[in-house]
Motif scaffolding. Structure first.
Motif, PDB file in Angstrom:
ATOM      1  N   GLY A 148       2.134   7.958   5.295  1.00  0.00           N
ATOM      2  CA  GLY A 148       2.970   7.059   6.080  1.00  0.00           C
ATOM      3  C   GLY A 148       4.127   6.513   5.258  1.00  0.00           C
ATOM      4  N   VAL A 149       3.833   6.147   4.019  1.00  0.00           N
ATOM      5  CA  VAL A 149       4.882   5.671   3.114  1.00  0.00           C
ATOM      6  C   VAL A 149       5.916   6.764   2.887  1.00  0.00           C
ATOM      7  N   MET A 150       5.439   7.988   2.749  1.00  0.00           N
ATOM      8  CA  MET A 150       6.328   9.127   2.496  1.00  0.00           C
ATOM      9  C   MET A 150       7.260   9.365   3.678  1.00  0.00           C
ATOM     10  N   MET A 151       6.711   9.350   4.893  1.00  0.00           N
ATOM     11  CA  MET A 151       7.543   9.527   6.082  1.00  0.00           C
ATOM     12  C   MET A 151       8.514   8.353   6.253  1.00  0.00           C
ATOM     13  N   GLY A 152       8.037   7.150   5.939  1.00  0.00           N
ATOM     14  CA  GLY A 152       8.898   5.979   6.031  1.00  0.00           C
ATOM     15  C   GLY A 152      10.063   6.037   5.075  1.00  0.00           C
ATOM     16  N   ALA A 153       9.855   6.649   3.915  1.00  0.00           N
ATOM     17  CA  ALA A 153      10.930   6.762   2.929  1.00  0.00           C
ATOM     18  C   ALA A 153      12.103   7.559   3.492  1.00  0.00           C
ATOM     19  N   ILE A 154      11.786   8.640   4.187  1.00  0.00           N
ATOM     20  CA  ILE A 154      12.845   9.452   4.794  1.00  0.00           C
ATOM     21  C   ILE A 154      13.545   8.678   5.912  1.00  0.00           C
ATOM     22  N   ALA A 155      12.742   8.053   6.774  1.00  0.00           N
ATOM     23  CA  ALA A 155      13.318   7.354   7.928  1.00  0.00           C
ATOM     24  C   ALA A 155      14.156   6.155   7.504  1.00  0.00           C
ATOM     25  N   ARG A 196      -3.185   2.508   9.424  1.00  0.00           N
ATOM     26  CA  ARG A 196      -2.803   2.437   8.006  1.00  0.00           C
ATOM     27  C   ARG A 196      -1.591   3.327   7.732  1.00  0.00           C
ATOM     28  N   PHE A 197      -1.527   4.465   8.415  1.00  0.00           N
ATOM     29  CA  PHE A 197      -0.355   5.332   8.294  1.00  0.00           C
ATOM     30  C   PHE A 197       0.900   4.577   8.730  1.00  0.00           C
ATOM     31  N   LEU A 198       0.825   3.895   9.857  1.00  0.00           N
ATOM     32  CA  LEU A 198       1.974   3.155  10.378  1.00  0.00           C
ATOM     33  C   LEU A 198       2.303   1.940   9.508  1.00  0.00           C
ATOM     34  N   THR A 199       1.275   1.314   8.923  1.00  0.00           N
ATOM     35  CA  THR A 199       1.523   0.198   7.996  1.00  0.00           C
ATOM     36  C   THR A 199       2.297   0.683   6.780  1.00  0.00           C
ATOM     37  N   GLY A 200       1.867   1.813   6.225  1.00  0.00           N
ATOM     38  CA  GLY A 200       2.582   2.393   5.088  1.00  0.00           C
ATOM     39  C   GLY A 200       4.009   2.756   5.438  1.00  0.00           C
ATOM     40  N   PHE A 201       4.202   3.269   6.654  1.00  0.00           N
ATOM     41  CA  PHE A 201       5.543   3.611   7.130  1.00  0.00           C
ATOM     42  C   PHE A 201       6.441   2.373   7.104  1.00  0.00           C
ATOM     43  N   GLY A 202       5.927   1.248   7.619  1.00  0.00           N
ATOM     44  CA  GLY A 202       6.732   0.023   7.658  1.00  0.00           C
ATOM     45  C   GLY A 202       6.989  -0.569   6.290  1.00  0.00           C
ATOM     46  N   LEU A 203       5.987  -0.528   5.411  1.00  0.00           N
ATOM     47  CA  LEU A 203       6.134  -1.126   4.083  1.00  0.00           C
ATOM     48  C   LEU A 203       7.179  -0.410   3.237  1.00  0.00           C
ATOM     49  N   THR A 204       7.414   0.859   3.508  1.00  0.00           N
ATOM     50  CA  THR A 204       8.388   1.613   2.710  1.00  0.00           C
ATOM     51  C   THR A 204       9.771   1.010   2.770  1.00  0.00           C
ATOM     52  N   GLY A 205      10.152   0.507   3.941  1.00  0.00           N
ATOM     53  CA  GLY A 205      11.481  -0.097   4.061  1.00  0.00           C
ATOM     54  C   GLY A 205      11.663  -1.260   3.110  1.00  0.00           C
ATOM     55  N   ILE A 206      10.596  -2.032   2.905  1.00  0.00           N
ATOM     56  CA  ILE A 206      10.657  -3.147   1.963  1.00  0.00           C
ATOM     57  C   ILE A 206      10.830  -2.618   0.552  1.00  0.00           C
ATOM     58  N   SER A 207      10.067  -1.587   0.229  1.00  0.00           N
ATOM     59  CA  SER A 207      10.074  -1.041  -1.127  1.00  0.00           C
ATOM     60  C   SER A 207      11.441  -0.517  -1.539  1.00  0.00           C
ATOM     61  N   SER A 464      12.006   8.447  -2.970  1.00  0.00           N
ATOM     62  CA  SER A 464      10.790   7.745  -2.575  1.00  0.00           C
ATOM     63  C   SER A 464       9.847   8.692  -1.836  1.00  0.00           C
ATOM     64  N   PHE A 465      10.417   9.611  -1.050  1.00  0.00           N
ATOM     65  CA  PHE A 465       9.602  10.635  -0.386  1.00  0.00           C
ATOM     66  C   PHE A 465       8.869  11.475  -1.421  1.00  0.00           C
ATOM     67  N   MET A 466       9.576  11.914  -2.456  1.00  0.00           N
ATOM     68  CA  MET A 466       8.946  12.711  -3.504  1.00  0.00           C
ATOM     69  C   MET A 466       7.897  11.897  -4.246  1.00  0.00           C
ATOM     70  N   SER A 467       8.199  10.615  -4.437  1.00  0.00           N
ATOM     71  CA  SER A 467       7.243   9.724  -5.085  1.00  0.00           C
ATOM     72  C   SER A 467       5.960   9.630  -4.276  1.00  0.00           C
ATOM     73  N   ARG A 468       6.094   9.388  -2.968  1.00  0.00           N
ATOM     74  CA  ARG A 468       4.909   9.213  -2.129  1.00  0.00           C
ATOM     75  C   ARG A 468       4.158  10.523  -1.939  1.00  0.00           C
ATOM     76  N   LEU A 469       4.867  11.641  -2.067  1.00  0.00           N
ATOM     77  CA  LEU A 469       4.167  12.926  -2.063  1.00  0.00           C
ATOM     78  C   LEU A 469       3.218  12.987  -3.263  1.00  0.00           C
ATOM     79  N   GLY A 470       3.721  12.538  -4.418  1.00  0.00           N
ATOM     80  CA  GLY A 470       2.865  12.488  -5.606  1.00  0.00           C
ATOM     81  C   GLY A 470       1.722  11.515  -5.449  1.00  0.00           C
ATOM     82  N   VAL A 471       2.001  10.365  -4.817  1.00  0.00           N
ATOM     83  CA  VAL A 471       0.964   9.359  -4.610  1.00  0.00           C
ATOM     84  C   VAL A 471      -0.098   9.867  -3.639  1.00  0.00           C
ATOM     85  N   SER A 472       0.334  10.553  -2.589  1.00  0.00           N
ATOM     86  CA  SER A 472      -0.608  11.066  -1.595  1.00  0.00           C
ATOM     87  C   SER A 472      -1.562  12.086  -2.203  1.00  0.00           C
TER      88      SER A 472
END
Length: 551
Positions: A148-155, A196-207, A464-472
């Protein structure tokens, strides 16, 4: 003309910038509380098969609990009941030690499990029996969150460059609050995973938005200071997570606890300014004038002497935007941008995979999980203070490469240190954790300086997308210990070393003005000093004005 010239008139680091830092602290404190939350909400406490169904008032009527366990469940080498097995039939002869239990037939738990609730009242594992053959689902929860964080990074990377930093930040706050609280009411594992996927998506904007918005308001010499201060908020949140988890033992209540501060962040959002750099890059001169005048007022400086200066700057900034709008494709359309995109993506993947590979493994050093997590978080503070000093001395590139390579060395050392020397293993692991955090602190600042303003948020969204890919992938890598105990450490060590070597190919950005357009990356300006003309990656950045001095 550069934006730094405007900042010189109104003070590039005054009370206005301090207020921005303070307002960004609360949401950044929340980030680690969610990103590393799985360490606690998905913890698997000691458990054994439930044998209550065998108590029919017959054979077990006169036996104590200990005797019933002896007759029903085989034991491990340490004498404790096995977690996932029970005898096919009660073995009363074991009460007299008349036979060896190793040869007796066993089956998987038939009636569920009994959990030790002395540490956790409730976790995902106890709620939905994510143990034994389903234990991988606890790690999968973390992977789903980071997807979710990874997808949020792109969006959000696109939305920030399209609609501005400030509006996108508010959308992130609201999404994180709504889905964060909603996940505490999930009545099934599947629904929880989706929320949790959607929560991660939203938190990415803050990050990705908070750090860019902060750095775009300060002068060249203070960018490293802003980057480190913002990163210290992460460390504070990381330490607070250990305290919250220790005090709140129910997973639903814990999620509510770490999400609640975002309500305060929404209230403070009204005082957060839009990035004047972004406004000028998009031709919004009057709005930029409003925020720049507010900055001058807070910093007790006179208002800008001429609006013509802003209009001139704006015409330069939107030179490339006059005929087109920018998308992620512009990260790879030109040669040097393509090279920068490839290299920065590899480094971000390595930094994140290494950091979370260490952070999500908080057992095995003879300390309880709360203390280990707190120590892992606390070591980040001196690591960040150290990297702050080095960033302005040896530069961004050497700091990035050095911290990654040394992290890899620490992981490699721990593979050869005997498990009996857990004190030494803990020290090396904590040192590696500090170095991995120092590399994360560096890469956030480094990336904002590498990408031009017109696509900076797109660039940070991509990295950030590449980062979250590594985190996932990190939680899944840790599951490979069932194949070979050392395999996760070998993989994480290799990733750290390779990404550290790749970072040496990036250009140095110390004392360089932020690039505003893609032309600043592709075509060196005529007034670039010859001494600044050759960087390993071939990417050129504008040298900082001689009137600026590093902090």
């Amino acid at each position: 003309m550069k934006f730094e010239t405007i900042l010189e008139e109104i003070d590039g680091f005054g009370p206005f910038q301090i207020i921005i830092i303070v307002l960004m602290c609360t949401p950044r404190i929340v980030l680690p509380c969610h990103f590393l939350l799985n360490n606690f909400i998905a913890a698997s406490p000691p458990h054994r098969c439930d044998i209550s169904s065998l108590d029919d008032g017959g054979l077990f009527e006169n036996l104590t609990l200990g005797q019933r366990l002896t007759a029903s469940i085989p034991v491990q080498e340490d004498g404790e009941p096995k977690s996932c097995e029970m005898f096919a039939e009660p073995q009363l002869q074991l009460l007299a030690n008349s036979s060896d239990s190793a040869d007796l037939p066993t089956v998987q738990c038939q009636s569920g499990w009994v959990y030790d609730n002395s540490t956790f009242t409730s976790t995902l594992a106890t709620e939905w029996d994510l143990v034994c053959d389903r234990k991988s689902l606890t790690k999968t929860t973390s992977t789903i969150f980071f997807f979710g964080v990874m997808m949020g990074a792109i969006a959000f990377g696109y939305l920030c460059d399209r609609y501005g930093r400030r509006n996108t930040l508010l959308a992130s706050y609201i999404m994180a609050i709504v889905f964060g609280f909603s996940s505490t009411f999930a009545n099934s594992y599947v629904l929880f995973a989706v929320l949790r996927f959607l929560t991660g998506f939203g938190l990415t904007g803050i990050s990705i938005t908070s750090i860019v918005l902060s750095i775009e308001w300060v002068d060249t010499g203070r960018r490293s200071f802003i980057g480190v201060i913002g990163s210290l908020a992460w460390s504070v949140g990381n330490m607070l997570l250990a305290g919250f988890a220790f005090l709140v033992n129910d997973w639903r209540t814990l999620i509510m606890t770490v999400t609640a501060p975002l309500g305060f962040a929404v209230l403070t959002w009204w005082w957060i300014p839009e990035s004047a750099r972004w406004l000028l890059a998009n031709g919004k001169v009057e709005r930029a004038q409003f925020y720049l005048d507010r900055c001058a007022k807070f910093n007790k400086r006179p208002k800008l002497s001429s609006k013509l200066k802003l209009e001139t700057l704006s015409s330069i900034e939107i030179r490339e935007k006059s005929q087109k709008s920018f998308t992620y494709l512009h990260l790879i359309k030109t040669p040097k941008m393509r090279q920068l995109t490839l290299l920065s993506g590899i480094v971000w993947y390595g930094v994140a995979s290494t950091y979370y590979g260490i952070s999500l493994n908080i057992s095995g050093f003879g300390l309880n999980m709360y203390l280990t997590h707190f120590i892992y978080a606390a070591i980040e503070v001196p690591a960040k203070l150290m990297i702050y000093c080095l960033l302005n001395i040896i530069g961004r590139r050497k700091c990035q490469a050095g911290t990654l390579l040394l992290t890899g060395v620490c992981i490699a050392l721990n593979m050869f240190i005997p498990k009996g020397l857990w004190h030494l293993r803990a020290v090396v692991a904590i040192l590696g954790k500090g170095l991995s955090e120092a590399s994360f602190t560096t890469i956030f600042l480094y990336t904002t300086e590498l990408y031009p303003t017109v696509i900076r948020q797109n660039g940070l969204g991509y990295t950030s997308f590449m980062s979250r890919l590594g985190v996932s992938v990190a939680p899944l890598i840790l599951l490979l210990e069932d194949v070979w105990t050392l395999l996760p450490q070998i993989i994480i060590c290799s990733v750290a070393i390779v990404s550290g070597l790749v970072s040496l190919l990036l250009p140095e950005t110390l004392n360089m003005s932020l690039p505003e357009t893609i032309d600043d990356i592709e075509k060196p300006r005529r007034n670039d000093a010859s001494s600044q003309s050759a960087e390993p990656s071939g990417v050129f950045l504008q040298p900082k004005s001689t009137t600026d001095t590093p902090q």
